[in-house]
Design a protein around this motif. Structure first.
Motif, PDB file in Angstrom:
ATOM      1  N   ASP A  42       1.015  -1.476  -0.083  1.00 44.68           N
ATOM      2  CA  ASP A  42       0.157  -0.293  -0.392  1.00 44.68           C
ATOM      3  C   ASP A  42       0.710   0.938   0.016  1.00 44.68           C
ATOM      4  O   ASP A  42       0.261   2.264  -0.677  1.00 44.68           O
ATOM      5  CB  ASP A  42      -1.041  -0.209   1.582  1.00 44.68           C
ATOM      6  CG  ASP A  42      -2.012   1.005   1.259  1.00 44.68           C
ATOM      7  OD1 ASP A  42      -2.472   1.666  -0.359  1.00 44.68           O
ATOM      8  OD2 ASP A  42      -2.593   1.126   2.324  1.00 44.68           O
ATOM      9  N   ILE A  43       1.845   1.251   0.484  1.00 44.76           N
ATOM     10  CA  ILE A  43       2.657   2.692   1.149  1.00 44.76           C
ATOM     11  C   ILE A  43       4.282   2.744   0.881  1.00 44.76           C
ATOM     12  O   ILE A  43       4.764   3.151   1.456  1.00 44.76           O
ATOM     13  CB  ILE A  43       2.179   3.458   2.456  1.00 44.76           C
ATOM     14  CG1 ILE A  43       3.121   2.057   3.349  1.00 44.76           C
ATOM     15  CG2 ILE A  43       1.079   3.599   2.285  1.00 44.76           C
ATOM     16  CD1 ILE A  43       2.848   2.633   4.195  1.00 44.76           C
ATOM     17  N   LEU A  90      -2.257   6.097  21.023  1.00 41.88           N
ATOM     18  CA  LEU A  90      -1.459   7.035  20.310  1.00 41.88           C
ATOM     19  C   LEU A  90      -0.977   6.807  19.119  1.00 41.88           C
ATOM     20  O   LEU A  90      -1.270   6.876  18.099  1.00 41.88           O
ATOM     21  CB  LEU A  90      -1.132   8.417  21.021  1.00 41.88           C
ATOM     22  CG  LEU A  90      -0.659   8.910  20.193  1.00 41.88           C
ATOM     23  CD1 LEU A  90      -2.115   9.792  19.742  1.00 41.88           C
ATOM     24  CD2 LEU A  90       0.196  10.411  21.173  1.00 41.88           C
ATOM     25  N   GLY A  91       0.139   5.949  19.785  1.00 37.47           N
ATOM     26  CA  GLY A  91       1.282   5.417  18.574  1.00 37.47           C
ATOM     27  C   GLY A  91       0.531   4.248  17.527  1.00 37.47           C
ATOM     28  O   GLY A  91       0.725   4.415  16.387  1.00 37.47           O
ATOM     29  N   ALA A  96      -1.614   4.087  11.642  1.00 44.32           N
ATOM     30  CA  ALA A  96      -2.585   4.236  10.759  1.00 44.32           C
ATOM     31  C   ALA A  96      -3.150   5.599  10.115  1.00 44.32           C
ATOM     32  O   ALA A  96      -3.783   5.119   8.970  1.00 44.32           O
ATOM     33  CB  ALA A  96      -3.767   3.803  11.907  1.00 44.32           C
ATOM     34  N   THR A  97      -2.657   6.754   9.972  1.00 46.27           N
ATOM     35  CA  THR A  97      -2.452   7.508   9.276  1.00 46.27           C
ATOM     36  C   THR A  97      -1.671   7.511   8.674  1.00 46.27           C
ATOM     37  O   THR A  97      -1.810   8.688   7.448  1.00 46.27           O
ATOM     38  CB  THR A  97      -3.169   8.820  10.247  1.00 46.27           C
ATOM     39  OG1 THR A  97      -1.786   8.985  10.917  1.00 46.27           O
ATOM     40  CG2 THR A  97      -4.428   8.341  11.062  1.00 46.27           C
ATOM     41  N   VAL A  98      -0.299   7.274   8.354  1.00 48.36           N
ATOM     42  CA  VAL A  98       0.414   7.840   7.713  1.00 48.36           C
ATOM     43  C   VAL A  98       0.631   6.626   6.435  1.00 48.36           C
ATOM     44  O   VAL A  98       0.175   6.313   5.845  1.00 48.36           O
ATOM     45  CB  VAL A  98       2.251   7.146   8.661  1.00 48.36           C
ATOM     46  CG1 VAL A  98       2.171   6.894   9.722  1.00 48.36           C
ATOM     47  CG2 VAL A  98       1.986   5.482   8.193  1.00 48.36           C
ATOM     48  N   SER A 166     -11.546  -6.171   5.801  1.00 51.39           N
ATOM     49  CA  SER A 166     -11.139  -4.365   5.991  1.00 51.39           C
ATOM     50  C   SER A 166     -10.036  -4.141   5.281  1.00 51.39           C
ATOM     51  O   SER A 166      -9.857  -4.741   4.451  1.00 51.39           O
ATOM     52  CB  SER A 166     -11.323  -3.818   7.141  1.00 51.39           C
ATOM     53  OG  SER A 166     -11.913  -2.182   7.185  1.00 51.39           O
ATOM     54  N   ASP A 167      -9.154  -3.962   6.170  1.00 48.86           N
ATOM     55  CA  ASP A 167      -7.182  -3.096   5.572  1.00 48.86           C
ATOM     56  C   ASP A 167      -6.640  -3.163   7.154  1.00 48.86           C
ATOM     57  O   ASP A 167      -7.192  -3.214   7.881  1.00 48.86           O
ATOM     58  CB  ASP A 167      -7.318  -1.853   4.719  1.00 48.86           C
ATOM     59  CG  ASP A 167      -8.694  -0.957   5.281  1.00 48.86           C
ATOM     60  OD1 ASP A 167      -8.329  -0.962   6.236  1.00 48.86           O
ATOM     61  OD2 ASP A 167      -9.106  -0.235   4.440  1.00 48.86           O
ATOM     62  N   TRP A 168      -5.269  -2.995   6.845  1.00 47.50           N
ATOM     63  CA  TRP A 168      -4.694  -2.662   7.865  1.00 47.50           C
ATOM     64  C   TRP A 168      -4.471  -1.757   8.626  1.00 47.50           C
ATOM     65  O   TRP A 168      -4.762  -1.514   9.737  1.00 47.50           O
ATOM     66  CB  TRP A 168      -3.110  -3.095   7.111  1.00 47.50           C
ATOM     67  CG  TRP A 168      -2.461  -1.572   6.504  1.00 47.50           C
ATOM     68  CD1 TRP A 168      -2.850  -2.177   4.844  1.00 47.50           C
ATOM     69  CD2 TRP A 168      -2.179  -0.745   6.469  1.00 47.50           C
ATOM     70  NE1 TRP A 168      -2.100  -0.129   4.024  1.00 47.50           N
ATOM     71  CE2 TRP A 168      -1.975   0.077   5.506  1.00 47.50           C
ATOM     72  CE3 TRP A 168      -1.661   0.197   8.262  1.00 47.50           C
ATOM     73  CZ2 TRP A 168      -0.686   1.390   5.685  1.00 47.50           C
ATOM     74  CZ3 TRP A 168      -1.269   1.223   8.136  1.00 47.50           C
ATOM     75  CH2 TRP A 168      -0.601   1.926   6.642  1.00 47.50           C
ATOM     76  N   ARG A 169      -5.275  -0.328   7.769  1.00 46.24           N
ATOM     77  CA  ARG A 169      -5.521   0.994   8.495  1.00 46.24           C
ATOM     78  C   ARG A 169      -6.661   0.677   9.918  1.00 46.24           C
ATOM     79  O   ARG A 169      -6.964   0.901  10.978  1.00 46.24           O
ATOM     80  CB  ARG A 169      -5.986   2.112   7.801  1.00 46.24           C
ATOM     81  CG  ARG A 169      -4.428   2.454   6.912  1.00 46.24           C
ATOM     82  CD  ARG A 169      -4.959   3.667   5.647  1.00 46.24           C
ATOM     83  NE  ARG A 169      -3.797   3.235   4.949  1.00 46.24           N
ATOM     84  CZ  ARG A 169      -2.723   4.068   4.854  1.00 46.24           C
ATOM     85  NH1 ARG A 169      -2.674   5.233   6.322  1.00 46.24           N
ATOM     86  NH2 ARG A 169      -1.889   4.224   3.956  1.00 46.24           N
TER      87      ARG A 169
END
Length: 409
Positions: A42-43, A90-91, A96-98, A166-169
């Motif tokens: 994905d990224i 938080l981490g 999940a947003t990176v 769903s997905d990894w996020r």
């Protein structure tokens, strides 16, 4: 009018709450290897980059562990766990947003690494060790350690299912939510070390830095550090790279997730068994036999043809040996140096474990990039296991107070 007394928690309630915290914290940690391939797709984070993030996580987990352990000794385990739980959630949420490697290194690497130091074995075992009778300490340590394996057995399949449907996020958001539960459980892990006195097990109380100086001058402490480095290498290498190794062989993500889950399931029994052995047999000798068994199991796995059956058999067998080192090693630290500064001293030993984890996660990914295989990592795992077996045998395990103040003849 008398001053109010501090709320006291039953030792076995503390053991249960501590095991539940480790279940959540270590369960999520052992699932991180499942994110390697979907995140890479994905990224564009390759295996070496992902392995570096996990390596940073393990390194920070270890580097701050002595300081966090000393803080828990002074301020109390409960407060330390709450801070770690908030940072953990938080981490994971930020991970999940990176969208790039730097973001993964800062969130899954730095933030989660710091969080783990406050929510796992060192803080909890230090608190438990001060309230459980010495003759039951190994069993209590084994139960808390087994919590990490219960988490691995439950959280890893859940994470794989979430990634699949769903997905990894989304999976990371769910894990972040689970970490908040540790805040409530922290109320069951209270208390801090008493002022420096003669400890209940007969060893002398002393200031933190004096205790640390005394420990590092003891050859057994150095050998324990070296041996625990090997354990960290094994744990990080397998939890980070085993799913990808099996996927490369065409076995699919379900076999990788099932293998991690089986490791957790069998270590529930292994942790309790080795905790039981810790109360009854020479801890250093049991550690030597454990590492010899690891070397044999890994060697057989890489020599036989790889299949779903061999992978799952390996997972169950290595799982029985997975975290059995924790009650034995922490128990040996407490046996030699007492429990007054157990969180600090075991924190130092655990730091060595995390140095090993750094190399287990990163070096295996680097080796794969350079050579296209994990062969060198498997060979290193076998050689290090044999070295650890040899290092534990000569440890002097007599309590230091006895060694310094022998009875008159």
């Amino acid at each position: 009018m008398t001053a109010p007394t501090a709320r006291r928690v039953s030792p076995w309630v503390m053991v249960a709450c501590g095991a539940a915290i480790v279940t959540l914290s270590m369960g999520a940690r052992q699932a991180f290897g499942l994110f390697m391939l979907p995140m890479a797709h994905d990224i564009a984070v390759n295996r070496e980059t992902f392995g570096l993030a996990i390596a940073i996580q393990n390194l920070l987990f270890g580097l701050v562990q002595p300081s966090v352990g000393a803080l828990a000794d002074r301020l109390g385990a409960g407060r330390t766990i709450v801070a770690g739980a908030v940072l953990y959630a938080l981490g994971l949420a930020l991970t999940a947003t990176v969208g790039n490697a730097l973001g993964v290194n800062l969130t899954l690497g730095v933030l989660v690494g710091l969080a783990l130091a406050g929510t796992t074995f060192v803080v909890i075992l230090g608190a438990v060790g001060r309230v459980v009778p010495v003759h039951q300490r190994g069993r209590a340590f084994g139960i808390v350690t087994a919590g990490g394996s219960i988490g691995q057995f439950l959280v890893v399949p859940l994470t794989q299912e979430l990634i699949g449907i769903s997905d990894w996020r989304t999976a990371l958001w769910v894990l972040a939510g689970l970490m908040i539960l540790m805040i409530a459980l922290a109320r069951g892990v209270t208390g801090r070390a008493e002022p420096d006195t003669v400890a209940a097990d007969g060893t002398l109380g002393e200031g933190s830095w004096a205790a640390l100086r005394g420990a590092v001058s003891h050859s057994g402490f150095i050998l324990l550090n070296a041996g625990f480095f090997v354990c960290g290498f094994h744990i990080a290498f397998l939890s980070t790279h085993l799913p990808a190794y099996l996927s490369d062989a065409g076995l699919g993500g379900s076999v990788g997730a099932g293998s991690l889950a089986l490791i957790g399931l069998f270590n529930i029994f292994g942790s309790y068994f080795f905790g039981y052995c810790s109360d009854r047999y020479s801890k250093k000798h049991v550690l030597s036999y454990l590492y010899l068994a690891r070397a044999a199991v890994i060697a057989v796995f890489v020599l036989v043809p790889l299949s779903s059956a061999s992978a799952l058999t390996f997972a169950g067998t290595i799982g029985f040996l997975w975290l059995g080192t924790v009650p034995l090693t922490s128990g040996l630290v407490g046996q030699i140096f007492g429990v007054r500064h157990l969180s600090l001293l075991f924190g130092v030993v655990f730091m060595s474990h995390q140095f090993g984890s750094f190399f287990g996660a990163w070096a295996a990914g680097w080796s794969y990039r350079v050579t296209g295989s994990y062969d060198q990592a498997w060979i290193a795992s076998i050689a290090l296991a044999l070295l650890a077996a040899a290092l534990h045998w000569p440890i002097r395990d007599t309590p230091v107070a006895v060694a310094r103040h022998p009875a008159p003849v």
